[in-house]
Design an enzyme around this catalytic site. Structure first.
Site, short mmCIF file in Angstrom:
data_model
loop_
_atom_site.label_atom_id
_atom_site.label_comp_id
_atom_site.label_asym_id
_atom_site.label_seq_id
_atom_site.Cartn_x
_atom_site.Cartn_y
_atom_site.Cartn_z
N CYS A 143 47.13 -9.97 35.55
CA CYS A 143 47.82 -10.55 34.39
C CYS A 143 48.15 -12.03 34.56
O CYS A 143 48.24 -12.76 33.58
CB CYS A 143 49.10 -9.77 34.11
SG CYS A 143 50.15 -9.66 35.56
N GLU A 171 56.73 -6.26 30.60
CA GLU A 171 55.85 -7.11 31.40
C GLU A 171 54.50 -7.13 30.70
O GLU A 171 53.73 -6.17 30.80
CB GLU A 171 55.73 -6.54 32.83
CG GLU A 171 57.04 -6.51 33.61
CD GLU A 171 57.50 -7.90 34.05
OE1 GLU A 171 56.69 -8.84 34.06
OE2 GLU A 171 58.70 -8.03 34.35
P1 NAD Z 1 48.13 -0.58 27.78
O1 NAD Z 1 49.21 -1.13 26.92
O2 NAD Z 1 46.90 -0.06 27.19
O3 NAD Z 1 48.70 0.59 28.70
C1 NAD Z 1 49.87 0.46 29.47
C2 NAD Z 1 50.57 1.80 29.50
O4 NAD Z 1 50.95 2.18 28.17
C3 NAD Z 1 49.69 2.92 30.04
O5 NAD Z 1 50.46 3.72 30.94
C4 NAD Z 1 49.30 3.70 28.78
O6 NAD Z 1 49.06 5.06 29.02
C5 NAD Z 1 50.51 3.51 27.89
N1 NAD Z 1 50.14 3.60 26.46
C6 NAD Z 1 48.98 3.17 25.87
N2 NAD Z 1 49.02 3.42 24.55
C7 NAD Z 1 50.21 4.02 24.28
C8 NAD Z 1 50.83 4.52 23.09
N3 NAD Z 1 50.22 4.47 21.91
N4 NAD Z 1 52.07 5.06 23.18
C9 NAD Z 1 52.71 5.12 24.37
N5 NAD Z 1 52.15 4.67 25.53
C10 NAD Z 1 50.93 4.14 25.50
O7 NAD Z 1 47.84 -1.78 28.79
P2 NAD Z 1 46.75 -1.89 29.91
O8 NAD Z 1 45.41 -1.98 29.28
O9 NAD Z 1 46.97 -0.81 30.93
O10 NAD Z 1 47.13 -3.29 30.56
C11 NAD Z 1 46.52 -4.51 30.22
C12 NAD Z 1 47.52 -5.51 29.72
O11 NAD Z 1 48.68 -5.48 30.53
C13 NAD Z 1 47.03 -6.94 29.79
O12 NAD Z 1 47.43 -7.64 28.64
C14 NAD Z 1 47.73 -7.51 31.01
O13 NAD Z 1 47.90 -8.90 30.99
C15 NAD Z 1 49.03 -6.79 30.95
N6 NAD Z 1 49.62 -6.71 32.27
C16 NAD Z 1 50.79 -7.34 32.47
C17 NAD Z 1 51.35 -7.32 33.72
C18 NAD Z 1 52.64 -8.02 34.01
O14 NAD Z 1 53.17 -7.81 35.09
N7 NAD Z 1 53.20 -8.79 33.11
C19 NAD Z 1 50.73 -6.63 34.77
C20 NAD Z 1 49.55 -5.99 34.50
C21 NAD Z 1 49.01 -6.01 33.24
#
Ligand code: NAD
Length: 462
Positions: free
Chosen positions: A253, A219
């Site tokens: 999002c 997602e």
């Molecule tokens: P992110 O990718 O930074 O983090 C998401 C998750 O991944 C967190 O739990 C984080 O701890 C983990 N993570 C981060 N780096 C990692 C790594 N190197 N290895 C393993 N895990 C890791 O995303 P975010 O900043 O929390 O979210 C923002 C993005 O998410 C935006 O682009 C937004 O549009 C999207 N989003 C999508 C939806 C959807 O339903 N499609 C919903 C909410 C947010």
């Protein structure tokens, strides 16, 4: 101030996964009654602890209680109640027919759990985006490891308390931490991977899922466009777009990312949008809008705001509040149009030639959602058929994503896979084909030597 997150080395993930696999094998989660009982426990706790959740969401993101209640507590409870009501029907094996030459036979499709599922959640709706996949995974009979986001630590702690009370850790466990813990999870083997967040990190989860040959749902995000036709009523369109854009300070999002407006209606649109913002936020902006999650996103967003932007109030470095912002004369080259905004900033781009704009949108990465405003059905359909997106809403925004009867998810760069309501149950289960036969004589069995059986067979199987 919430307690610091545990050290990722404190978790023995191998032992946890062994325990979950043993628990899955032992079979309790295969029983629908057991799944429902556990989900009812979760429902009770969510109701009891709803004020604590609102407090946590305020601590993490300064979310107004109304927004937090509607989008996190109520929405999670609504999905939970829908699942509790429908699960018995969804989980029932579905009888299908058989070719006549299998007679006597009985065939059916059973939705079976995969085993152990990993759910990795983001920070913007930390409760809802953790619980929605978790409810679906439990409903389908899996065990779950949930990792909430480290950027919403108070919500993460509250989820841990609730989930630890509702489930035993062999069934559902929460592990708290950031990328360091994420990397440790990537080294494990899960039977289902469910990730919500950025595209860049999503790729890591897709790679890890590929290594264990397990299915994955991603997602992700992207820039969701709003296309306004020259016949769309301005006031009504503005009201719908603006209400949703500034909800959760634009950190949604599927929030409208930018608006394309016909140039001859641009002035009227900007006037109505400015009037809306003044009416909504001039009095108590900070009471009515969430903060930006952290300093790096706060600074990133400030760099997207040009001097000529229309702003209601001032930013606050301490709380990371960004004043609601319109960029009335935006264009494709401005900084806000080079990335997903994910904040309370709305660029408005006037256009002359709709075909040119649609061609440009078609070449951009597919967004999670596409929004089109027009009284003309042919215009709405023409835009939807030219621009690919995970979902579409005509003449409003976000409604398609908050209807639990519709599946939710992206396509291409905005992700893959679907969940919410029945779509979530389907995602976390696979369709197992079952055929049963009896030991009576096989009237249609074809076995060697074949001799001239083909000509007889041809008459029968034309
Ligand atoms: P992110 O990718 O930074 O983090 C998401 C998750 O991944 C967190 O739990 C984080 O701890 C983990 N993570 C981060 N780096 C990692 C790594 N190197 N290895 C393993 N895990 C890791 O995303 P975010 O900043 O929390 O979210 C923002 C993005 O998410 C935006 O682009 C937004 O549009 C999207 N989003 C999508 C939806 C959807 O339903 N499609 C919903 C909410 C947010």
């Amino acid at each position: 101030m919430s307690a610091p997150l545990p050290d990722p080395h404190d978790y023995d993930l191998k032992a946890l996964l062994e325990a979950q696999r043993a628990y899955f094998r032992q079979g309790s989660t295969r029983k629908v009654a057991f799944r429902k009982e556990r989900l009812r426990g979760l429902e009770r706790l969510l109701v009891q602890r709803s004020d604590d959740l609102l407090e946590a969401l305020h601590a993490d993101l300064g979310k107004p209680a109304l927004e937090a209640y509607v989008s996190e507590v109520y929405f999670s409870l609504a999905e939970l109640r829908l699942v509790l009501k429908k699960l018995t029907t969804w989980a029932k094996p579905k009888r299908v027919g058989n070719p006549f030459y299998y007679w006597p036979a009985r065939s059916e499709i059973r939705n079976e759990p995969f085993g152990n599922a990993l759910i990795v959640a983001p920070w913007n709706y930390p409760v809802q985006l953790s619980l929605s996949p978790l409810i679906a995974a439990v409903a389908a009979g899996n065990t779950v490891v949930l990792k909430p986001s480290e950027h919403a630590p108070a919500s993460s702690a509250m989820l841990t308390e609730i989930i630890t009370e509702a489930f035993n850790p062999q069934h559902v466990a929460v592990v708290e931490g950031g990328p360091e813990l994420g990397k440790k999870l990537l080294e494990q083997s899960f039977n289902y991977w469910f990730y919500t967040g950025s595209e860049q990190v999503g790729r890591l989860y897709a790679e890890a899922a590929a290594k264990s040959l397990a299915p994955v749902t991603l997602e992700l995000g992207g820039k969701c466009p709003v296309v306004i036709a020259d016949d769309a009523p301005v006031e009504r369109s503005v009201e719908r777009i603006m209400t949703t854009k500034f909800f959760n300070a634009g950190q949604t999002c599927i929030a409208p990312d930018f608006v394309l407006v016909p140039s001859h209606r641009h002035e009227a649109f900007v006037k109505a949008a400015t009037a809306f913002l003044k009416c909504a936020y001039a009095e108590e902006p900070k009471e009515n809008m969430a903060n930006i999650v952290n300093d790096s996103h706060y600074k990133r967003l400030q760099k997207l705001i040009p001097v000529e932007a229309t702003r209601i109030g001032d930013d606050d470095d301490e709380t990371h509040f960004i004043a609601p912002t319109l960029i009335p004369y935006s264009n494709w080259e401005c900084p806000a149009m080079q990335e997903e905004i994910f904040g309370p900033i709305l660029p408005i781009i006037p256009y002359h030639d709709i075909d040119e704009e649609l061609d440009r949108l078609r070449r951009m990465p597919s967004p999670l959602a596409l929004y089109v405003f027009s009284e003309r059905q042919d215009f709405l359909e023409a835009v939807a058929s030219r621009i690919q997106s995970g979902s579409v809403c005509f003449n409003d925004v976000i409604k398609q994503a908050t209807n639990l009867k519709l599946p939710f998810g992206g396509v291409g760069h905005s992700g893959m896979g679907r969940y919410r309501g029945k779509a979530g149950f389907n995602t976390f289960s696979y369709e197992r084909a079952i055929t049963k036969r009896w030991f009576c004589k096989d009237p249609f069995l074809v076995k060697p030597p074949y001799a001239d059986k083909l000509s007889r067979l041809r008459k029968l199987m034309k």
